[in-house]
Design a protein around this motif. Sequence first.
Motif, PDB file in Angstrom:
ATOM      1  N   ALA A   1       0.824  -1.208   0.000  1.00 39.16           N
ATOM      2  CA  ALA A   1       0.000   0.000   0.000  1.00 39.16           C
ATOM      3  C   ALA A   1       0.862   1.264   0.000  1.00 39.16           C
ATOM      4  CB  ALA A   1      -0.929  -0.002   1.210  1.00 39.16           C
ATOM      5  N   THR A   2       0.342   2.315  -0.623  1.00 36.47           N
ATOM      6  CA  THR A   2       1.031   3.592  -0.746  1.00 36.47           C
ATOM      7  C   THR A   2       0.146   4.705  -0.175  1.00 36.47           C
ATOM      8  OG1 THR A   2       0.087   4.083  -2.922  1.00 36.47           O
ATOM      9  CG2 THR A   2       2.121   2.755  -2.878  1.00 36.47           C
ATOM     10  N   VAL A   3       0.628   5.930  -0.273  1.00 40.38           N
ATOM     11  CA  VAL A   3      -0.185   7.078   0.151  1.00 40.38           C
ATOM     12  C   VAL A   3      -1.465   7.143  -0.681  1.00 40.38           C
ATOM     13  CG1 VAL A   3      -0.265   9.597   0.279  1.00 40.38           C
ATOM     14  CG2 VAL A   3       1.785   8.384   1.026  1.00 40.38           C
ATOM     15  N   GLU A   4      -1.384   6.769  -1.970  1.00 42.17           N
ATOM     16  CA  GLU A   4      -2.582   6.741  -2.807  1.00 42.17           C
ATOM     17  C   GLU A   4      -3.589   5.713  -2.283  1.00 42.17           C
ATOM     18  OE1 GLU A   4      -3.591   8.585  -5.653  1.00 42.17           O
ATOM     19  OE2 GLU A   4      -2.065   9.886  -4.769  1.00 42.17           O
ATOM     20  N   SER A   5      -3.090   4.623  -1.754  1.00 45.06           N
ATOM     21  CA  SER A   5      -3.983   3.612  -1.172  1.00 45.06           C
ATOM     22  C   SER A   5      -4.735   4.194   0.018  1.00 45.06           C
ATOM     23  CB  SER A   5      -3.183   2.390  -0.717  1.00 45.06           C
ATOM     24  OG  SER A   5      -2.311   1.933  -1.726  1.00 45.06           O
ATOM     25  N   ILE A   6      -4.020   4.966   0.837  1.00 44.60           N
ATOM     26  CA  ILE A   6      -4.661   5.607   1.993  1.00 44.60           C
ATOM     27  C   ILE A   6      -5.774   6.532   1.522  1.00 44.60           C
ATOM     28  CG2 ILE A   6      -4.290   7.158   3.956  1.00 44.60           C
ATOM     29  CD1 ILE A   6      -1.375   6.130   4.019  1.00 44.60           C
ATOM     30  N   THR A   7      -5.494   7.318   0.479  1.00 45.99           N
ATOM     31  CA  THR A   7      -6.501   8.223  -0.070  1.00 45.99           C
ATOM     32  C   THR A   7      -7.713   7.452  -0.577  1.00 45.99           C
ATOM     33  OG1 THR A   7      -4.765   9.785  -0.717  1.00 45.99           O
ATOM     34  CG2 THR A   7      -6.909  10.032  -1.776  1.00 45.99           C
ATOM     35  N   PHE A   8      -7.470   6.342  -1.254  1.00 41.69           N
ATOM     36  CA  PHE A   8      -8.545   5.497  -1.785  1.00 41.69           C
ATOM     37  C   PHE A   8      -9.426   4.970  -0.648  1.00 41.69           C
ATOM     38  CE2 PHE A   8     -10.220   1.344  -2.969  1.00 41.69           C
ATOM     39  CZ  PHE A   8     -10.756   1.562  -4.231  1.00 41.69           C
ATOM     40  N   ILE A   9      -8.800   4.434   0.387  1.00 42.10           N
ATOM     41  CA  ILE A   9      -9.559   3.884   1.509  1.00 42.10           C
ATOM     42  C   ILE A   9     -10.352   4.979   2.209  1.00 42.10           C
ATOM     43  CG2 ILE A   9      -9.357   2.733   3.753  1.00 42.10           C
ATOM     44  CD1 ILE A   9      -6.786   1.388   2.635  1.00 42.10           C
ATOM     45  N   ASN A  10      -9.721   6.121   2.453  1.00 39.62           N
ATOM     46  CA  ASN A  10     -10.431   7.231   3.098  1.00 39.62           C
ATOM     47  C   ASN A  10     -11.640   7.660   2.287  1.00 39.62           C
ATOM     48  OD1 ASN A  10      -8.685   7.386   5.278  1.00 39.62           O
ATOM     49  ND2 ASN A  10      -7.472   9.059   4.435  1.00 39.62           N
ATOM     50  N   ARG A  11     -11.461   7.786   0.985  1.00 37.68           N
ATOM     51  CA  ARG A  11     -12.518   8.316   0.120  1.00 37.68           C
ATOM     52  C   ARG A  11     -13.737   7.401   0.085  1.00 37.68           C
ATOM     53  NH1 ARG A  11     -13.648  11.802  -4.020  1.00 37.68           N
ATOM     54  NH2 ARG A  11     -14.910  11.008  -5.746  1.00 37.68           N
ATOM     55  N   TYR A  12     -13.516   6.119  -0.088  1.00 40.07           N
ATOM     56  CA  TYR A  12     -14.645   5.226  -0.327  1.00 40.07           C
ATOM     57  C   TYR A  12     -15.185   4.539   0.925  1.00 40.07           C
ATOM     58  CZ  TYR A  12     -13.433   6.142  -5.142  1.00 40.07           C
ATOM     59  OH  TYR A  12     -13.169   6.781  -6.329  1.00 40.07           O
ATOM     60  N   PHE A  13     -14.469   4.640   2.053  1.00 40.94           N
ATOM     61  CA  PHE A  13     -14.974   4.054   3.290  1.00 40.94           C
ATOM     62  C   PHE A  13     -15.240   5.103   4.365  1.00 40.94           C
ATOM     63  CE2 PHE A  13     -12.716   0.541   1.228  1.00 40.94           C
ATOM     64  CZ  PHE A  13     -13.731  -0.399   1.192  1.00 40.94           C
ATOM     65  N   GLY A  14     -14.981   6.375   4.057  1.00 40.83           N
ATOM     66  CA  GLY A  14     -15.305   7.431   5.000  1.00 40.83           C
ATOM     67  C   GLY A  14     -14.388   7.503   6.194  1.00 40.83           C
ATOM     68  N   PHE A  15     -13.112   7.098   6.039  1.00 36.35           N
ATOM     69  CA  PHE A  15     -12.150   7.192   7.122  1.00 36.35           C
ATOM     70  C   PHE A  15     -11.326   8.466   6.981  1.00 36.35           C
ATOM     71  CE2 PHE A  15     -12.176   2.301   6.844  1.00 36.35           C
ATOM     72  CZ  PHE A  15     -13.253   2.225   7.705  1.00 36.35           C
ATOM     73  N   ASN A  16     -10.488   8.723   7.976  1.00 36.83           N
ATOM     74  CA  ASN A  16      -9.628   9.914   7.970  1.00 36.83           C
ATOM     75  C   ASN A  16      -8.202   9.547   8.377  1.00 36.83           C
ATOM     76  OD1 ASN A  16     -11.600  12.269   7.468  1.00 36.83           O
ATOM     77  ND2 ASN A  16     -12.588  11.181   9.145  1.00 36.83           N
ATOM     78  N   MET A  17      -7.683   8.494   7.800  1.00 34.30           N
ATOM     79  CA  MET A  17      -6.333   8.066   8.122  1.00 34.30           C
ATOM     80  C   MET A  17      -5.313   9.069   7.586  1.00 34.30           C
ATOM     81  SD  MET A  17      -6.398   3.948   7.534  1.00 34.30           S
ATOM     82  CE  MET A  17      -6.614   4.088   5.756  1.00 34.30           C
TER      83      MET A  17
END
Length: 311
Positions: free
Chosen positions: A135-151
Motif C-alpha cells: 500500500a502507498t499514500v494513494e492507497s490511503i486516499t482510496f480507503i479514506n474516500r470510499y470508506f469514510g475514514f480519515n487516516m
Amino acid sequence: MRAGFLVRASIRLFAFVSVISCGLVIIIHRDGFAPSVLEATAANEIPVYPSASVTGASDAEVLAEDYSCYFDSDRFNELAQTCCRSLYIPPKAQDLLPMNLTLGPAMHPASHGLPVSTRFRYLLGNRNEIVFDGATVESITFINRYFGFNMEPAPADPVFHRRQHAELLGDPDLQNSALTGLDNVILTAMPTKLDPATEVTAVSIASLPPGSTVLYDNKPHAQAASPAFIIPYCETTDPSGDLNQGLPMKVDPASCPGAEELGMACSCGRVLFFGWPLGQSLTNHWLSSFVSLDAAAASACAAAPPPPLPP
C-alpha cells in the motif's frame, strides 16, 4: 419501540444517525458496511499466499482504465453482493486505483450497487475482505474516500517491529480483536521487524478507525505509526425501512451489539493494509476464496472476439 432518531450531515457528506431506545445510543454512519466469517482452513494446512502469477493474472499489463472498468462491471457488483471472499490488490495497482467515482447517495435497490462507489462498502458489508499489498499514500486516499475514514500518512521510521501479540487499538483486551486464530498464526510467521532498507508506507495510529488492530508499530517513538493493520468495517440495515430508506448503513463496530438489540443485525468485513510488498512473506488461509484484482481486471472489459468469418 424506537423513541426517535436524529440525523446529522457532516461536511464530508457522511451522515450519522443516533437511534435512542431504552437509553441506548447507537452511532450509525449513513455512508456505508465487518470481524468477517471466512471459510476456515485448518491451522496446520496453511498454504503459501499466492502471487499474481499463481492466481491466474494475465501477463499483459493491467492499466488504470482496466481497474476502473472492472469496478464498473456486473462481475464486480456480483462479487460485492456475495460473501466470504478476499480481494487482493497487488503492489503495482496501488497508485492506479480510481479516485473519481461519484460518492453520491446510495440508490435503490442495493443489489444494483449504484453509484459504483457503494460497491466497495457493500463488498465488506457482505463479510468480504480487501488486502492492500504494498500500500502507498494513494492507497490511503482510496480507503479514506470510499470508506469514510480519515487516516493520515506518517513518516516511515527506520525500523518497525511486529507486535508479539497484536493489540486492538485503544483496548488491551484481545478478546474483541479483529484477529482470528489463523491471523495470529500468519502474523507470527512474518518477520519480527522490517528491513530498514524496505520502502514502507505508514499511517498515524491515532488516525486509525475505531476497532483497528495494529500488527506492526514503531514503539516507543512519540509519533506512533503503523505500516500494517486491520480495519473492521460494519454495516446494518433497518428492516422497517425508516432509517436510510432501508439501505445499508455504516456502523461503528462497537455499536453492533446495540444495533442487534434493535433488530438491526451487523454484517462486517475487513481492510488489511500492508505498507510494503509482501512477496511470499504472508500465508494465505483463504485459499479458494482468494480473488486477484489483476486477474479480474485483465479480462473484465476485454473486447469480445470477432465473429467467425463465413465459410
